[in-house]
Motif scaffolding. Sequence first.
Motif: not given
Lengths: 88, 306
Positions: B235, B203, B238-239, B199-200, B191-196, B217-218
Amino acid sequence: MSPHDLVLHRLQHLASTSLNMHLAPGELAALTRLDEVTGLDSLAILEFVSAVEKEFGFTLEAGELRVDFLADLPALAKYIAARPGPAC
Amino acid sequence: MAPQPSRPLVTPKDIVWLTLLFPATWLTRLLPLSWLYPLGDALAASRAALLRRSRKGLLRALSAGLDADPASPELHAIAAQFIRNRILCHLDDLLIVHRFPDLHWPNVEVVHLDYLTQALSAGKGALLLNGHFYASRVAKRYLAATGFRSLSVRNHAPPYWAVGQFGNRFLRQRFTAFLGAVLGDEVSSSDPDCSLKMLARLRAGGLIDYYVEARISREQVTRRVLGRDRTYAAGFLHVARLAGCPLVPMRCAGNSRRLRIEFGEPFELQDAPDRRTFVETNMAVILRNLEEQIKSNPAEWYLWAS
Protein backbone atom coordinates in the motif's frame (compact mmCIF):
# COMPACT_ATOMS: atom_id res chain seq x y z
CA MET A 1 -29.77 21.07 -9.68
CA SER A 2 -27.74 23.39 -7.40
CA PRO A 3 -23.92 23.48 -7.64
CA HIS A 4 -23.82 21.68 -4.30
CA ASP A 5 -26.10 18.89 -5.52
CA LEU A 6 -24.12 18.61 -8.74
CA VAL A 7 -20.84 18.22 -6.85
CA LEU A 8 -22.43 15.75 -4.43
CA HIS A 9 -23.64 13.65 -7.35
CA ARG A 10 -20.13 13.62 -8.86
CA LEU A 11 -18.61 12.71 -5.47
CA GLN A 12 -21.02 9.80 -5.10
CA HIS A 13 -20.01 8.55 -8.54
CA LEU A 14 -16.34 8.94 -7.69
CA ALA A 15 -16.78 7.07 -4.42
CA SER A 16 -18.66 4.28 -6.13
CA THR A 17 -15.99 3.78 -8.80
CA SER A 18 -12.83 4.45 -6.79
CA LEU A 19 -13.99 2.22 -3.92
CA ASN A 20 -15.28 -0.49 -6.30
CA MET A 21 -18.77 -0.43 -4.81
CA HIS A 22 -20.74 -0.85 -8.06
CA LEU A 23 -23.91 0.75 -6.67
CA ALA A 24 -27.27 0.93 -8.40
CA PRO A 25 -28.56 4.48 -9.08
CA GLY A 26 -30.93 4.38 -6.10
CA GLU A 27 -28.18 3.21 -3.77
CA LEU A 28 -25.82 5.82 -5.15
CA ALA A 29 -28.14 8.69 -4.23
CA ALA A 30 -28.36 7.34 -0.68
CA LEU A 31 -24.57 7.24 -0.27
CA THR A 32 -23.66 10.08 2.09
CA ARG A 33 -21.08 8.65 4.49
CA LEU A 34 -18.01 6.74 3.35
CA ASP A 35 -17.11 5.60 6.86
CA GLU A 36 -20.26 3.46 6.82
CA VAL A 37 -19.10 1.59 3.72
CA THR A 38 -18.17 -1.99 4.52
CA GLY A 39 -14.51 -2.78 4.01
CA LEU A 40 -13.41 0.83 3.75
CA ASP A 41 -9.78 1.09 4.78
CA SER A 42 -7.02 3.64 4.76
CA LEU A 43 -5.89 2.69 1.26
CA ALA A 44 -9.42 2.93 -0.14
CA ILE A 45 -9.78 6.46 1.20
CA LEU A 46 -6.50 7.28 -0.51
CA GLU A 47 -7.96 6.13 -3.83
CA PHE A 48 -10.95 8.38 -3.22
CA VAL A 49 -8.65 11.35 -2.50
CA SER A 50 -6.78 10.67 -5.71
CA ALA A 51 -10.04 10.52 -7.69
CA VAL A 52 -11.44 13.72 -6.10
CA GLU A 53 -8.27 15.71 -6.75
CA LYS A 54 -8.14 14.55 -10.35
CA GLU A 55 -11.83 15.20 -10.98
CA PHE A 56 -11.99 18.67 -9.43
CA GLY A 57 -8.45 19.78 -10.27
CA PHE A 58 -7.14 20.82 -6.86
CA THR A 59 -4.97 19.40 -4.11
CA LEU A 60 -6.36 18.84 -0.64
CA GLU A 61 -4.49 20.61 2.16
CA ALA A 62 -2.69 18.55 4.80
CA GLY A 63 -5.35 19.41 7.40
CA GLU A 64 -8.09 18.13 5.11
CA LEU A 65 -6.52 14.70 4.71
CA ARG A 66 -8.66 13.11 7.41
CA VAL A 67 -11.29 10.40 7.15
CA ASP A 68 -13.78 12.44 9.20
CA PHE A 69 -13.46 15.33 6.72
CA LEU A 70 -13.59 13.22 3.58
CA ALA A 71 -16.21 10.67 4.62
CA ASP A 72 -19.08 13.14 4.94
CA LEU A 73 -19.98 13.55 1.26
CA PRO A 74 -22.56 16.39 1.60
CA ALA A 75 -20.09 18.42 3.71
CA LEU A 76 -17.28 17.69 1.24
CA ALA A 77 -19.55 18.73 -1.65
CA LYS A 78 -20.33 21.99 0.15
CA TYR A 79 -16.60 22.63 0.64
CA ILE A 80 -15.78 21.92 -3.02
CA ALA A 81 -18.73 23.95 -4.35
CA ALA A 82 -17.60 26.94 -2.28
CA ARG A 83 -14.04 26.80 -3.58
CA PRO A 84 -13.07 29.51 -6.06
CA GLY A 85 -12.37 28.38 -9.61
CA PRO A 86 -14.02 26.16 -12.17
CA ALA A 87 -14.34 23.06 -9.95
CA CYS A 88 -18.05 22.65 -10.53
CA MET B 1 -5.93 -9.23 22.10
CA ALA B 2 -7.39 -12.14 24.07
CA PRO B 3 -4.82 -14.74 25.06
CA GLN B 4 -5.00 -18.06 23.24
CA PRO B 5 -6.00 -20.83 25.66
CA SER B 6 -3.42 -23.18 24.16
CA ARG B 7 -0.57 -20.83 24.94
CA PRO B 8 1.65 -21.45 27.93
CA LEU B 9 1.13 -19.22 30.94
CA VAL B 10 4.62 -17.73 30.79
CA THR B 11 7.24 -17.94 28.04
CA PRO B 12 10.82 -16.69 27.74
CA LYS B 13 9.47 -13.75 25.72
CA ASP B 14 7.24 -12.77 28.66
CA ILE B 15 10.31 -12.76 30.91
CA VAL B 16 12.19 -10.54 28.45
CA TRP B 17 9.30 -8.07 28.32
CA LEU B 18 8.90 -8.12 32.10
CA THR B 19 12.62 -7.50 32.58
CA LEU B 20 12.64 -4.66 30.06
CA LEU B 21 9.56 -2.94 31.41
CA PHE B 22 10.43 -3.11 35.09
CA PRO B 23 13.92 -3.93 36.50
CA ALA B 24 15.82 -2.84 33.37
CA THR B 25 13.78 0.37 33.24
CA TRP B 26 14.54 1.12 36.91
CA LEU B 27 18.26 0.47 36.38
CA THR B 28 18.34 2.64 33.26
CA ARG B 29 16.80 5.52 35.17
CA LEU B 30 19.11 5.15 38.15
CA LEU B 31 22.56 4.20 36.89
CA PRO B 32 25.00 6.48 35.09
CA LEU B 33 25.58 5.82 31.40
CA SER B 34 29.18 4.86 32.15
CA TRP B 35 27.79 1.84 34.03
CA LEU B 36 24.98 0.95 31.68
CA TYR B 37 27.05 0.36 28.58
CA PRO B 38 29.51 -2.10 30.24
CA LEU B 39 26.53 -3.79 31.86
CA GLY B 40 24.87 -4.15 28.45
CA ASP B 41 28.11 -5.48 26.93
CA ALA B 42 28.52 -8.05 29.69
CA LEU B 43 24.92 -9.16 29.38
CA ALA B 44 25.20 -9.39 25.57
CA ALA B 45 28.38 -11.48 25.77
CA SER B 46 27.00 -13.83 28.42
CA ARG B 47 23.69 -14.26 26.56
CA ALA B 48 25.53 -15.10 23.32
CA ALA B 49 27.64 -17.67 25.21
CA LEU B 50 24.63 -19.14 27.03
CA LEU B 51 22.68 -19.61 23.82
CA ARG B 52 25.60 -21.24 22.02
CA ARG B 53 23.97 -24.68 22.15
CA SER B 54 20.34 -23.68 21.75
CA ARG B 55 20.36 -21.51 18.68
CA LYS B 56 19.67 -24.20 16.11
CA GLY B 57 16.55 -22.44 14.80
CA LEU B 58 18.47 -19.24 14.18
CA LEU B 59 21.28 -21.13 12.45
CA ARG B 60 18.76 -22.95 10.26
CA ALA B 61 17.16 -19.63 9.22
CA LEU B 62 20.55 -18.04 8.56
CA SER B 63 21.70 -21.07 6.61
CA ALA B 64 18.60 -21.10 4.38
CA GLY B 65 18.59 -17.34 3.88
CA LEU B 66 22.27 -16.97 3.16
CA ASP B 67 22.64 -20.33 1.40
CA ALA B 68 25.48 -21.27 3.74
CA ASP B 69 26.56 -24.38 5.64
CA PRO B 70 24.93 -24.30 9.11
CA ALA B 71 28.09 -25.76 10.62
CA SER B 72 30.37 -23.08 9.23
CA PRO B 73 32.22 -20.93 11.78
CA GLU B 74 31.14 -17.79 9.87
CA LEU B 75 27.48 -18.60 10.42
CA HIS B 76 28.08 -19.28 14.13
CA ALA B 77 29.85 -15.92 14.39
CA ILE B 78 26.88 -14.20 12.72
CA ALA B 79 24.48 -15.94 15.13
CA ALA B 80 26.53 -14.86 18.16
CA GLN B 81 26.68 -11.26 16.90
CA PHE B 82 22.91 -11.37 16.21
CA ILE B 83 22.26 -12.29 19.86
CA ARG B 84 24.65 -9.59 21.15
CA ASN B 85 22.97 -7.04 18.88
CA ARG B 86 19.57 -7.95 20.29
CA ILE B 87 20.68 -7.15 23.86
CA LEU B 88 22.37 -3.92 22.79
CA CYS B 89 19.25 -2.93 20.85
CA HIS B 90 17.16 -3.42 24.01
CA LEU B 91 19.63 -1.23 25.86
CA ASP B 92 19.35 1.49 23.22
CA ASP B 93 15.54 1.32 23.38
CA LEU B 94 15.72 1.84 27.15
CA LEU B 95 18.19 4.69 26.79
CA ILE B 96 16.05 6.43 24.15
CA VAL B 97 12.96 6.28 26.34
CA HIS B 98 14.53 7.07 29.71
CA ARG B 99 17.84 8.84 29.06
CA PHE B 100 17.52 10.49 25.67
CA PRO B 101 18.98 13.89 26.68
CA ASP B 102 22.08 12.08 28.00
CA LEU B 103 22.91 10.41 24.67
CA HIS B 104 25.81 12.11 22.91
CA TRP B 105 26.18 9.97 19.78
CA PRO B 106 29.97 9.67 20.10
CA ASN B 107 30.60 7.81 16.88
CA VAL B 108 28.11 8.21 14.05
CA GLU B 109 28.90 7.75 10.39
CA VAL B 110 26.29 8.93 7.90
CA VAL B 111 27.04 7.86 4.35
CA HIS B 112 25.47 9.56 1.32
CA LEU B 113 23.33 12.00 3.25
CA ASP B 114 23.31 13.90 -0.03
CA TYR B 115 20.89 11.31 -1.45
CA LEU B 116 18.43 12.25 1.27
CA THR B 117 18.90 16.01 1.05
CA GLN B 118 18.59 15.94 -2.74
CA ALA B 119 15.45 13.84 -2.50
CA LEU B 120 13.94 16.32 -0.04
CA SER B 121 14.94 19.35 -2.08
CA ALA B 122 12.07 18.76 -4.53
CA GLY B 123 9.65 19.64 -1.71
CA LYS B 124 7.61 16.46 -2.08
CA GLY B 125 8.96 14.75 0.99
CA ALA B 126 10.64 11.36 0.88
CA LEU B 127 9.83 7.85 1.93
CA LEU B 128 12.72 6.20 3.75
CA LEU B 129 12.81 2.51 2.94
CA ASN B 130 14.11 0.98 6.11
CA GLY B 131 14.41 -2.63 7.17
CA HIS B 132 13.99 -4.29 10.55
CA PHE B 133 17.60 -3.66 11.52
CA TYR B 134 18.63 -3.54 15.15
CA ALA B 135 19.93 -0.01 14.66
CA SER B 136 16.86 1.33 12.82
CA ARG B 137 15.16 2.86 15.85
CA VAL B 138 18.25 4.50 17.23
CA ALA B 139 19.09 5.76 13.72
CA LYS B 140 15.64 7.29 13.42
CA ARG B 141 16.11 9.13 16.71
CA TYR B 142 19.60 10.28 15.70
CA LEU B 143 18.26 11.62 12.39
CA ALA B 144 15.41 13.39 14.20
CA ALA B 145 17.91 15.00 16.55
CA THR B 146 19.87 16.28 13.56
CA GLY B 147 16.90 17.81 11.73
CA PHE B 148 15.49 14.84 9.81
CA ARG B 149 12.39 13.97 11.81
CA SER B 150 10.33 11.15 10.34
CA LEU B 151 6.94 9.56 10.87
CA SER B 152 7.16 5.81 11.42
CA VAL B 153 4.45 3.45 10.26
CA ARG B 154 4.02 0.65 12.79
CA ASN B 155 1.78 -2.34 13.30
CA HIS B 156 0.45 -1.86 16.84
CA ALA B 157 -0.89 -5.38 17.12
CA PRO B 158 1.71 -7.70 15.61
CA PRO B 159 1.22 -11.42 16.24
CA TYR B 160 3.76 -12.10 18.98
CA TRP B 161 3.62 -15.89 18.67
CA ALA B 162 6.19 -16.42 21.40
CA VAL B 163 4.24 -14.51 24.04
CA GLY B 164 2.37 -16.44 26.70
CA GLN B 165 -0.91 -15.71 28.46
CA PHE B 166 0.77 -13.59 31.13
CA GLY B 167 2.54 -11.44 28.53
CA ASN B 168 -0.59 -11.01 26.44
CA ARG B 169 -2.72 -10.06 29.40
CA PHE B 170 -0.40 -7.86 31.44
CA LEU B 171 2.55 -6.75 29.33
CA ARG B 172 1.48 -6.42 25.73
CA GLN B 173 -0.11 -2.97 26.00
CA ARG B 174 2.80 -1.65 28.03
CA PHE B 175 5.31 -3.03 25.56
CA THR B 176 3.42 -1.48 22.62
CA ALA B 177 3.47 1.88 24.41
CA PHE B 178 7.17 1.42 25.17
CA LEU B 179 8.00 0.85 21.49
CA GLY B 180 5.87 3.90 20.64
CA ALA B 181 7.97 5.96 23.04
CA VAL B 182 11.14 4.63 21.39
CA LEU B 183 9.96 5.75 17.96
CA GLY B 184 8.53 9.03 19.19
CA ASP B 185 6.57 9.94 16.07
CA GLU B 186 4.47 7.13 14.67
CA VAL B 187 1.19 6.14 13.07
CA SER B 188 -0.46 2.75 13.44
CA SER B 189 -0.94 0.80 10.23
CA SER B 190 -4.47 0.01 11.42
CA ASP B 191 -5.36 3.70 11.90
CA PRO B 192 -8.09 4.55 9.34
CA ASP B 193 -6.17 7.77 8.70
CA CYS B 194 -2.81 5.99 8.25
CA SER B 195 -2.37 6.53 4.50
CA LEU B 196 -3.76 10.06 4.76
CA LYS B 197 -1.33 10.94 7.56
CA MET B 198 1.52 9.59 5.46
CA LEU B 199 0.35 11.62 2.47
CA ALA B 200 -0.02 14.77 4.59
CA ARG B 201 3.50 14.39 5.96
CA LEU B 202 4.95 13.91 2.47
CA ARG B 203 3.04 16.86 1.04
CA ALA B 204 4.43 19.00 3.85
CA GLY B 205 7.91 18.03 2.57
CA GLY B 206 8.50 15.61 5.45
CA LEU B 207 9.85 12.12 5.87
CA ILE B 208 8.16 8.77 6.35
CA ASP B 209 10.15 5.95 7.92
CA TYR B 210 8.75 2.78 6.40
CA TYR B 211 9.74 -0.80 7.21
CA VAL B 212 9.71 -2.72 3.95
CA GLU B 213 8.96 -6.06 5.64
CA ALA B 214 5.55 -4.80 6.82
CA ARG B 215 2.72 -7.17 6.01
CA ILE B 216 -0.49 -5.36 6.99
CA SER B 217 -2.16 -3.97 3.89
CA ARG B 218 -5.13 -4.72 1.67
CA GLU B 219 -2.65 -4.98 -1.17
CA GLN B 220 0.20 -7.46 -0.78
CA VAL B 221 2.81 -9.22 -2.85
CA THR B 222 4.51 -12.53 -2.17
CA ARG B 223 8.08 -12.97 -3.32
CA ARG B 224 10.96 -15.29 -2.61
CA VAL B 225 13.38 -13.38 -0.42
CA LEU B 226 16.26 -14.89 1.56
CA GLY B 227 15.38 -18.42 0.61
CA ARG B 228 11.66 -18.47 1.28
CA ASP B 229 8.38 -16.99 0.12
CA ARG B 230 7.40 -13.93 2.14
CA THR B 231 4.44 -11.59 1.97
CA TYR B 232 4.86 -7.83 1.90
CA ALA B 233 2.45 -4.94 2.17
CA ALA B 234 2.38 -2.81 -0.96
CA GLY B 235 0.00 0.00 0.00
CA PHE B 236 2.85 2.42 0.70
CA LEU B 237 3.63 2.47 -3.03
CA HIS B 238 0.28 4.14 -3.71
CA VAL B 239 0.93 6.78 -1.05
CA ALA B 240 4.29 7.52 -2.65
CA ARG B 241 2.73 7.60 -6.13
CA LEU B 242 0.08 10.06 -5.08
CA ALA B 243 2.60 12.26 -3.25
CA GLY B 244 5.06 12.05 -6.16
CA CYS B 245 7.88 11.53 -3.67
CA PRO B 246 11.14 9.63 -4.08
CA LEU B 247 11.89 6.47 -2.12
CA VAL B 248 15.25 6.51 -0.38
CA PRO B 249 16.73 3.21 0.80
CA MET B 250 18.38 3.38 4.19
CA ARG B 251 20.61 0.83 5.91
CA CYS B 252 21.48 1.04 9.58
CA ALA B 253 24.06 -0.84 11.62
CA GLY B 254 25.52 -0.71 15.10
CA ASN B 255 24.06 0.96 18.16
CA SER B 256 24.08 4.32 19.92
CA ARG B 257 27.84 4.12 20.59
CA ARG B 258 28.86 3.23 17.07
CA LEU B 259 26.17 3.93 14.54
CA ARG B 260 26.31 3.76 10.77
CA ILE B 261 23.52 5.05 8.56
CA GLU B 262 23.86 4.65 4.83
CA PHE B 263 21.43 6.11 2.32
CA GLY B 264 21.11 4.60 -1.12
CA GLU B 265 20.32 6.17 -4.44
CA PRO B 266 16.62 7.09 -4.48
CA PHE B 267 14.17 4.96 -6.44
CA GLU B 268 11.80 6.67 -8.80
CA LEU B 269 8.56 4.72 -9.00
CA GLN B 270 8.05 3.02 -12.36
CA ASP B 271 4.69 3.63 -14.00
CA ALA B 272 2.77 0.62 -15.24
CA PRO B 273 -0.35 0.02 -17.32
CA ASP B 274 -2.27 -1.47 -14.39
CA ARG B 275 -2.22 -1.46 -10.61
CA ARG B 276 -0.93 -5.02 -10.19
CA THR B 277 1.99 -4.54 -12.58
CA PHE B 278 2.83 -1.25 -10.85
CA VAL B 279 3.05 -3.03 -7.50
CA GLU B 280 4.92 -6.09 -8.80
CA THR B 281 7.47 -4.05 -10.79
CA ASN B 282 8.33 -1.63 -8.02
CA MET B 283 8.29 -4.16 -5.19
CA ALA B 284 10.71 -6.37 -7.15
CA VAL B 285 13.27 -3.56 -7.22
CA ILE B 286 12.73 -2.59 -3.59
CA LEU B 287 12.92 -6.16 -2.28
CA ARG B 288 16.05 -6.91 -4.29
CA ASN B 289 17.67 -3.93 -2.60
CA LEU B 290 16.49 -5.04 0.85
CA GLU B 291 17.80 -8.55 0.31
CA GLU B 292 21.21 -7.21 -0.69
CA GLN B 293 21.26 -4.99 2.40
CA ILE B 294 20.49 -7.90 4.70
CA LYS B 295 23.00 -10.22 3.05
CA SER B 296 25.74 -7.64 3.40
CA ASN B 297 25.21 -7.42 7.16
CA PRO B 298 23.05 -10.35 8.32
CA ALA B 299 23.67 -9.99 12.06
CA GLU B 300 21.93 -6.60 11.97
CA TRP B 301 18.57 -7.88 10.69
CA TYR B 302 16.34 -9.01 13.52
CA LEU B 303 13.66 -10.93 11.64
CA TRP B 304 15.73 -14.08 11.06
CA ALA B 305 14.16 -15.83 14.00
CA SER B 306 10.56 -14.86 13.16
